[in-house]
Design a protein around this motif. Structure first.
Motif, PDB file in Angstrom:
ATOM      1  N   CYS A 212       0.838  -1.211   0.000  1.00  0.00           N
ATOM      2  CA  CYS A 212       0.000   0.000   0.000  1.00  0.00           C
ATOM      3  C   CYS A 212       0.871   1.258   0.000  1.00  0.00           C
ATOM      4  O   CYS A 212       0.634   2.200  -0.782  1.00  0.00           O
ATOM      5  CB  CYS A 212      -0.920   0.001   1.218  1.00  0.00           C
ATOM      6  SG  CYS A 212      -2.331  -1.109   1.080  1.00  0.00           S
ATOM      7  N   SER A 213       1.880   1.271   0.871  1.00  0.00           N
ATOM      8  CA  SER A 213       2.769   2.446   0.947  1.00  0.00           C
ATOM      9  C   SER A 213       3.511   2.662  -0.368  1.00  0.00           C
ATOM     10  O   SER A 213       3.632   3.797  -0.859  1.00  0.00           O
ATOM     11  CB  SER A 213       3.767   2.252   2.090  1.00  0.00           C
ATOM     12  OG  SER A 213       3.113   2.116   3.326  1.00  0.00           O
ATOM     13  N   MET A 214       3.998   1.570  -0.967  1.00  0.00           N
ATOM     14  CA  MET A 214       4.768   1.683  -2.207  1.00  0.00           C
ATOM     15  C   MET A 214       3.871   2.094  -3.381  1.00  0.00           C
ATOM     16  O   MET A 214       4.295   2.862  -4.257  1.00  0.00           O
ATOM     17  CB  MET A 214       5.461   0.348  -2.504  1.00  0.00           C
ATOM     18  CG  MET A 214       6.480  -0.054  -1.451  1.00  0.00           C
ATOM     19  SD  MET A 214       7.243  -1.664  -1.750  1.00  0.00           S
ATOM     20  CE  MET A 214       8.320  -1.282  -3.117  1.00  0.00           C
ATOM     21  N   ILE A 215       2.637   1.635  -3.394  1.00  0.00           N
ATOM     22  CA  ILE A 215       1.726   1.991  -4.486  1.00  0.00           C
ATOM     23  C   ILE A 215       1.311   3.452  -4.399  1.00  0.00           C
ATOM     24  O   ILE A 215       1.256   4.169  -5.415  1.00  0.00           O
ATOM     25  CB  ILE A 215       0.492   1.065  -4.470  1.00  0.00           C
ATOM     26  CG1 ILE A 215       0.889  -0.343  -4.902  1.00  0.00           C
ATOM     27  CG2 ILE A 215      -0.618   1.601  -5.380  1.00  0.00           C
ATOM     28  CD1 ILE A 215      -0.174  -1.388  -4.685  1.00  0.00           C
ATOM     29  N   VAL A 216       1.042   3.944  -3.188  1.00  0.00           N
ATOM     30  CA  VAL A 216       0.686   5.350  -3.008  1.00  0.00           C
ATOM     31  C   VAL A 216       1.854   6.239  -3.440  1.00  0.00           C
ATOM     32  O   VAL A 216       1.675   7.263  -4.128  1.00  0.00           O
ATOM     33  CB  VAL A 216       0.294   5.632  -1.547  1.00  0.00           C
ATOM     34  CG1 VAL A 216       0.170   7.139  -1.304  1.00  0.00           C
ATOM     35  CG2 VAL A 216      -1.025   4.940  -1.211  1.00  0.00           C
ATOM     36  N   GLY A 226      -0.443   3.574 -15.346  1.00  0.00           N
ATOM     37  CA  GLY A 226       0.325   2.564 -16.061  1.00  0.00           C
ATOM     38  C   GLY A 226       0.918   1.532 -15.115  1.00  0.00           C
ATOM     39  O   GLY A 226       0.722   1.585 -13.896  1.00  0.00           O
ATOM     40  N   ALA A 227       1.654   0.589 -15.672  1.00  0.00           N
ATOM     41  CA  ALA A 227       2.240  -0.485 -14.876  1.00  0.00           C
ATOM     42  C   ALA A 227       3.454   0.009 -14.107  1.00  0.00           C
ATOM     43  O   ALA A 227       4.268   0.786 -14.620  1.00  0.00           O
ATOM     44  CB  ALA A 227       2.643  -1.653 -15.778  1.00  0.00           C
ATOM     45  N   THR A 228       3.551  -0.432 -12.858  1.00  0.00           N
ATOM     46  CA  THR A 228       4.713  -0.107 -12.046  1.00  0.00           C
ATOM     47  C   THR A 228       5.177  -1.361 -11.319  1.00  0.00           C
ATOM     48  O   THR A 228       4.380  -2.217 -10.959  1.00  0.00           O
ATOM     49  CB  THR A 228       4.376   0.999 -11.013  1.00  0.00           C
ATOM     50  OG1 THR A 228       5.572   1.368 -10.315  1.00  0.00           O
ATOM     51  CG2 THR A 228       3.349   0.537 -10.015  1.00  0.00           C
ATOM     52  N   SER A 229       6.483  -1.478 -11.133  1.00  0.00           N
ATOM     53  CA  SER A 229       7.050  -2.656 -10.490  1.00  0.00           C
ATOM     54  C   SER A 229       7.163  -2.448  -8.987  1.00  0.00           C
ATOM     55  O   SER A 229       7.630  -1.390  -8.536  1.00  0.00           O
ATOM     56  CB  SER A 229       8.431  -2.980 -11.064  1.00  0.00           C
ATOM     57  OG  SER A 229       8.332  -3.340 -12.425  1.00  0.00           O
ATOM     58  N   ILE A 230       6.742  -3.449  -8.236  1.00  0.00           N
ATOM     59  CA  ILE A 230       6.852  -3.427  -6.777  1.00  0.00           C
ATOM     60  C   ILE A 230       7.740  -4.594  -6.360  1.00  0.00           C
ATOM     61  O   ILE A 230       7.499  -5.744  -6.742  1.00  0.00           O
ATOM     62  CB  ILE A 230       5.472  -3.563  -6.101  1.00  0.00           C
ATOM     63  CG1 ILE A 230       4.524  -2.440  -6.554  1.00  0.00           C
ATOM     64  CG2 ILE A 230       5.601  -3.586  -4.587  1.00  0.00           C
ATOM     65  CD1 ILE A 230       4.913  -1.070  -6.085  1.00  0.00           C
ATOM     66  N   ILE A 231       8.780  -4.298  -5.582  1.00  0.00           N
ATOM     67  CA  ILE A 231       9.686  -5.333  -5.107  1.00  0.00           C
ATOM     68  C   ILE A 231       9.322  -5.684  -3.671  1.00  0.00           C
ATOM     69  O   ILE A 231       9.387  -4.847  -2.780  1.00  0.00           O
ATOM     70  CB  ILE A 231      11.160  -4.884  -5.184  1.00  0.00           C
ATOM     71  CG1 ILE A 231      11.513  -4.411  -6.601  1.00  0.00           C
ATOM     72  CG2 ILE A 231      12.073  -6.026  -4.734  1.00  0.00           C
ATOM     73  CD1 ILE A 231      11.407  -5.497  -7.652  1.00  0.00           C
ATOM     74  N   ILE A 232       8.909  -6.945  -3.457  1.00  0.00           N
ATOM     75  CA  ILE A 232       8.569  -7.435  -2.122  1.00  0.00           C
ATOM     76  C   ILE A 232       9.470  -8.633  -1.825  1.00  0.00           C
ATOM     77  O   ILE A 232       9.308  -9.707  -2.399  1.00  0.00           O
ATOM     78  CB  ILE A 232       7.088  -7.862  -2.028  1.00  0.00           C
ATOM     79  CG1 ILE A 232       6.172  -6.678  -2.288  1.00  0.00           C
ATOM     80  CG2 ILE A 232       6.788  -8.496  -0.681  1.00  0.00           C
ATOM     81  CD1 ILE A 232       6.191  -5.621  -1.203  1.00  0.00           C
ATOM     82  N   VAL A 246      -3.606   7.741  -6.578  1.00  0.00           N
ATOM     83  CA  VAL A 246      -4.310   6.826  -5.680  1.00  0.00           C
ATOM     84  C   VAL A 246      -4.102   7.309  -4.248  1.00  0.00           C
ATOM     85  O   VAL A 246      -2.968   7.538  -3.819  1.00  0.00           O
ATOM     86  CB  VAL A 246      -3.775   5.389  -5.828  1.00  0.00           C
ATOM     87  CG1 VAL A 246      -4.494   4.453  -4.859  1.00  0.00           C
ATOM     88  CG2 VAL A 246      -3.950   4.897  -7.258  1.00  0.00           C
ATOM     89  N   THR A 247      -5.196   7.472  -3.509  1.00  0.00           N
ATOM     90  CA  THR A 247      -5.103   8.009  -2.147  1.00  0.00           C
ATOM     91  C   THR A 247      -4.813   6.910  -1.133  1.00  0.00           C
ATOM     92  O   THR A 247      -5.052   5.725  -1.376  1.00  0.00           O
ATOM     93  CB  THR A 247      -6.407   8.717  -1.756  1.00  0.00           C
ATOM     94  OG1 THR A 247      -7.472   7.753  -1.719  1.00  0.00           O
ATOM     95  CG2 THR A 247      -6.749   9.801  -2.767  1.00  0.00           C
ATOM     96  N   VAL A 248      -4.325   7.365   0.030  1.00  0.00           N
ATOM     97  CA  VAL A 248      -4.040   6.432   1.120  1.00  0.00           C
ATOM     98  C   VAL A 248      -5.327   5.750   1.589  1.00  0.00           C
ATOM     99  O   VAL A 248      -5.361   4.525   1.819  1.00  0.00           O
ATOM    100  CB  VAL A 248      -3.377   7.162   2.297  1.00  0.00           C
ATOM    101  CG1 VAL A 248      -3.234   6.232   3.506  1.00  0.00           C
ATOM    102  CG2 VAL A 248      -2.026   7.720   1.893  1.00  0.00           C
ATOM    103  N   ARG A 253      -8.780   0.914   2.153  1.00  0.00           N
ATOM    104  CA  ARG A 253     -10.073   0.244   1.985  1.00  0.00           C
ATOM    105  C   ARG A 253      -9.898  -1.074   1.229  1.00  0.00           C
ATOM    106  O   ARG A 253     -10.416  -2.123   1.642  1.00  0.00           O
ATOM    107  CB  ARG A 253     -11.043   1.156   1.234  1.00  0.00           C
ATOM    108  CG  ARG A 253     -12.377   0.484   0.891  1.00  0.00           C
ATOM    109  CD  ARG A 253     -13.266   1.420   0.099  1.00  0.00           C
ATOM    110  NE  ARG A 253     -12.618   1.882  -1.132  1.00  0.00           N
ATOM    111  CZ  ARG A 253     -12.564   1.154  -2.251  1.00  0.00           C
ATOM    112  NH1 ARG A 253     -13.081  -0.071  -2.287  1.00  0.00           N
ATOM    113  NH2 ARG A 253     -11.980   1.642  -3.329  1.00  0.00           N
ATOM    114  N   VAL A 254      -9.146  -1.036   0.122  1.00  0.00           N
ATOM    115  CA  VAL A 254      -8.908  -2.239  -0.668  1.00  0.00           C
ATOM    116  C   VAL A 254      -8.111  -3.266   0.146  1.00  0.00           C
ATOM    117  O   VAL A 254      -8.393  -4.464   0.105  1.00  0.00           O
ATOM    118  CB  VAL A 254      -8.167  -1.890  -1.972  1.00  0.00           C
ATOM    119  CG1 VAL A 254      -7.788  -3.144  -2.738  1.00  0.00           C
ATOM    120  CG2 VAL A 254      -9.022  -0.988  -2.846  1.00  0.00           C
TER     121      VAL A 254
END
Length: 297
Positions: A212-216, A226-232, A246-248, A253-254
């Motif tokens: 959530c933090s990385m997407i915000v 668009g597409a973004t890469s998230i490293i977990i 995209v809001t916090v 909620r999601v």
């Protein structure tokens, strides 16, 4: 690869029939032309487990005794052995439990009902040594509560009845039942439910919070979407961002919806059968898919 359940009144001759059956089956396995899967015959009985007839005097001692019988039976069940359960097995619910345990590992089953008049059982009981005999009240109570096997129910079928006056057991028919009878696959009621790892809830919360933090943050620097890469951890997942920030609160909620769904699966044990997939990487991929479906464009 087979379980044979012996049932009958106390002191009706069940152990005698178990011994006859064991000798017959061992003879079939040792035949030179036999090439089947069976390698041994094992008898699980009150006697082999050191259970005295006094355990049936009251429910306080009888319930743990049944638990001991069932636990030891499960240890003996395997695909290359024939297990004969020589006990009272007078409760149909217990016979059903036994049937489910066997069906879970795809074993063929059958039941042998050893029949003798109650008067004869009482006579034979009186001839036993005191330490091996049932008390008169216990014997009468067990006979009164006995739930007779029925060929009409699946957990007792196929059912073979052996009378006290019969010289031997129907070995050929029993052999056919455990070697070529219908082999029913386990159903949803008998399959073991896969358990989630003990740290699954912690990993679920931590992974979704991080995402959530990385997407915000990614949405703020990439408002066109668009597409973004998230490293977990060691996993790399692609998340599709809408063409806006995209809001916090929206992500929270999601995230709450996603966590609620999977928390129920973890706590109730309703995870996917055959394997549990609550690792960090898999949660990240599932959450990315969930976001794509539930974030408004």
């Amino acid at each position: 690869m087979a379980l044979i359940t012996i049932s009958g009144y106390p002191v009706s001759g069940k152990s005698t029939r178990s011994s006859q059956l064991s000798k017959y089956l061992e003879g079939k396995i040792s035949e030179e032309l036999y090439i089947g899967p069976f390698k041994s015959v094992t008898i699980v009985s009150d006697h082999s487990l050191g259970l005295s007839p006094t355990v049936y005097n009251d429910s306080t001692s009888e319930k743990p005794a049944r638990g001991t019988i069932f636990t030891n039976l499960q240890r003996q069940l395997s695909v290359d052995s024939i297990v004969i359960l020589d006990s009272l097995n007078y409760i149909k619910g217990f016979r059903y439990q036994i049937y489910c345990a066997a069906r879970e590992i795809r074993l063929r089953t059958c039941t042998i009902h050893v029949v003798a008049p109650s008067e004869l059982c009482q006579k034979w009981n009186s001839l036993r040594p005191i330490e091996e005999a049932y008390s008169k009240s216990t014997l009468e109570n067990l006979i009164m509560r006995y739930e007779e096997p029925s060929s009409m129910v699946r957990w007792d079928a196929p059912l073979f009845t052996v009378l006290w006056s019969d010289n031997d057991i129907p070995g050929a028919q029993i052999w056919e039942a455990i070697t070529s009878g219908n082999l029913k696959p386990p159903n949803a009621g008998t399959l073991s439910v896969a358990k989630a790892p003990t740290d699954a809830l912690h990993v679920l919360e931590q992974t979704t919070n991080t995402m959530c933090s990385m997407i915000v943050a990614a949405s703020s620097s990439q408002p066109e979407g668009g597409a973004t890469s998230i490293i977990i951890g060691e996993a790399k997942v692609l998340v599709g961002l809408p063409p806006r920030i995209v809001t916090v609160s929206e992500m929270q909620r999601v995230k709450r919806q996603f966590v609620a769904i999977h928390k129920k699966a973890i706590t109730l044990g309703t995870t996917e059968r055959g394997g549990v997939h609550f690792g960090e990487a898999n949660i990240a991929r599932k959450f990315a898919e969930y976001i794509a479906e539930h974030i408004q464009q």
